[in-house]
Scaffold this motif. Sequence first.
Motif, mmCIF file in Angstrom:
data_model
loop_
_atom_site.group_PDB
_atom_site.id
_atom_site.type_symbol
_atom_site.label_atom_id
_atom_site.label_comp_id
_atom_site.label_asym_id
_atom_site.label_seq_id
_atom_site.Cartn_x
_atom_site.Cartn_y
_atom_site.Cartn_z
ATOM 1 N N SER A 111 6.828 3.797 -10.861
ATOM 2 C CA SER A 111 6.241 2.590 -11.438
ATOM 3 C C SER A 111 4.784 2.475 -10.991
ATOM 4 C CB SER A 111 7.036 1.360 -10.970
ATOM 5 O OG SER A 111 6.452 0.159 -11.436
ATOM 6 N N ALA A 112 3.955 1.924 -11.851
ATOM 7 C CA ALA A 112 2.551 1.684 -11.498
ATOM 8 C C ALA A 112 2.019 0.539 -12.355
ATOM 9 C CB ALA A 112 1.705 2.937 -11.721
ATOM 10 N N HIS A 113 0.993 -0.122 -11.848
ATOM 11 C CA HIS A 113 0.321 -1.126 -12.676
ATOM 12 C C HIS A 113 -1.160 -1.179 -12.312
ATOM 13 C CE1 HIS A 113 0.514 -3.922 -9.306
ATOM 14 N NE2 HIS A 113 1.838 -3.992 -9.352
ATOM 15 N N PRO A 154 0.830 -1.202 0.000
ATOM 16 C CA PRO A 154 0.000 0.000 0.000
ATOM 17 C C PRO A 154 0.869 1.258 0.000
ATOM 18 C CG PRO A 154 -0.717 -1.560 1.685
ATOM 19 C CD PRO A 154 0.602 -2.042 1.184
ATOM 20 N N GLN A 155 0.377 2.313 -0.650
ATOM 21 C CA GLN A 155 1.167 3.534 -0.743
ATOM 22 C C GLN A 155 1.476 4.127 0.618
ATOM 23 O OE1 GLN A 155 0.355 6.416 -3.980
ATOM 24 N NE2 GLN A 155 -1.337 5.053 -4.553
ATOM 25 N N ASP A 156 0.583 3.989 1.568
ATOM 26 C CA ASP A 156 0.808 4.612 2.874
ATOM 27 C C ASP A 156 1.827 3.856 3.724
ATOM 28 O OD1 ASP A 156 -0.683 2.382 3.472
ATOM 29 O OD2 ASP A 156 -2.350 3.437 4.414
ATOM 30 N N THR A 157 2.364 2.736 3.191
ATOM 31 C CA THR A 157 3.402 2.010 3.925
ATOM 32 C C THR A 157 4.785 2.209 3.311
ATOM 33 O OG1 THR A 157 3.153 -0.037 2.625
ATOM 34 C CG2 THR A 157 1.733 0.233 4.567
ATOM 35 N N ARG A 175 1.344 1.960 -6.995
ATOM 36 C CA ARG A 175 1.960 3.204 -7.438
ATOM 37 C C ARG A 175 3.098 3.525 -6.482
ATOM 38 N NH1 ARG A 175 -1.040 5.987 -11.061
ATOM 39 N NH2 ARG A 175 -0.002 7.976 -10.625
ATOM 40 N N GLY A 176 4.278 3.715 -7.035
ATOM 41 C CA GLY A 176 5.401 4.042 -6.157
ATOM 42 C C GLY A 176 6.687 4.268 -6.916
ATOM 43 N N GLY A 177 7.624 4.869 -6.231
ATOM 44 C CA GLY A 177 8.935 5.120 -6.807
ATOM 45 C C GLY A 177 9.779 5.902 -5.816
#
Length: 479
Positions: free
Chosen positions: A194-196, A139-142, A201-203
Amino acid sequence: MNQKTRPGARRAAAAPAAHPPSSTAPQAGFQYSRAFFEDLVDHALAHARALGATDAGAEASEGCGLSVGVRKGELETVERNRDKSLGVTVYVGQRRGNASTSDFSSQAIERTVQAAYDIARFTAEDPAAGLPDEADIAPQDTHRDLQLFHPWAVSSEEAARLALECEAAAFGTHRRITNSEGAGVSAQQSHFFSAHTHGFRGGYASSRHSISVAPIASLPGRNGEMQRDSWYSSMRDAAALASPEAVGRYAAQRALSRLGSRKISTRECPVLFESPLAAGLLGALVQATSGGALYRKSSFLLDSLGRQVLASHLDVEEDPFLAGGKGSSPFDQEGVRVAPRRVVEAGRLEGYFLSTYSARKLGMKTTGNAGGSHNLALASRLTRPGDDLQAMLRKLGTGLFVIELMGQGVNYVTGDYSRGASGFWVEGGEIAYPVHEITIAGNLRDMFMGIEAVGADAYNYGAKTTGSILVNRMKVAGS
């Protein structure tokens, strides 16, 4: 050879424009911003959906850096590198296609997505193909800030000065340092996004800087004998690099210590691997327990989960969240969550190194190791704080202390191990003389089980950390 100390540290979106406005350009000399990369990736994913892709992923990246080389007090090379890429993966059912481009224009992005889509349409189905399961996505928030990015705004002139100081320190160590293969300084940094379509979503940005030198020592009285060695310091933060003088002097001491090398007769004996080389044994364990080798049945450690693979006093830990670690990451290359874990406990293998694809091939779950391992550390329950290299030599007693390996003689199907080597013959726990032109051989299964001790002289080599490793017995082929 004085091995007691090592050099000390010192301080679906609209298509993006082909080039971002200068106001959005990030720090550290990057040409493209995170926001620009997000738009680029979103445009690629939106076009993949429009074409009819079942799933898709994309990654935009940029790297830049400076490398300077000197030799014998003269500047030899100044190289600046800059590269960029957009990679797109498209799935049509269980068919997969991949394409990439270095052109960030809208037309090029759409052509690249089309190429990946066309490849997927005409590729055979693979039941294991596909994006990671949504339950495995980080998850993005982690996503953590792991302090991986420390840009170094070093000029070519300053980099040359540091390299010259490093080489000069090597030459100044002793009059027998008569030549050099050169010294170098490198400052590199990169970032990606990067995303799929499974929600990831992250980088992040990262950096890696280094200083190195390779001096040559000569002994005119021995038919012009020459011995070469090298040393380097590599860190994410340039402030943590060893000083140029420390790197130069230590490299020179290593080269000088090898003068007067002899050959030895063929025998069997215990072998002590210097800590930078010992990390290679840990790397061999990773290779043999990686998903690709396992599902292809090209590993000597097939079906080894839960079984003894190392001596019972050994543990291996993996920590993706080590601040500033060379193998740190808040997620793996597929966007899968990662977590600290014990890979080996008391010599027993507790986990493989699996990506989503290799895990599906094996009927297992991903371990978050797409792209490799994360900050592995090998430790022995027998190691004491005073077990420095001198103590390890005493434990070796009489045998071979290896400081250089040559060749790639490792067969991961059988575990057979055979490498060219050089180092020192040790008698009574003391270095007797340097040796060269020998081969050490054994089987990795026996070598792993035969590890008698691990030194407290822990050394970080890439994403692996271990002290020197003493193996109870190996074949040594000499004259």
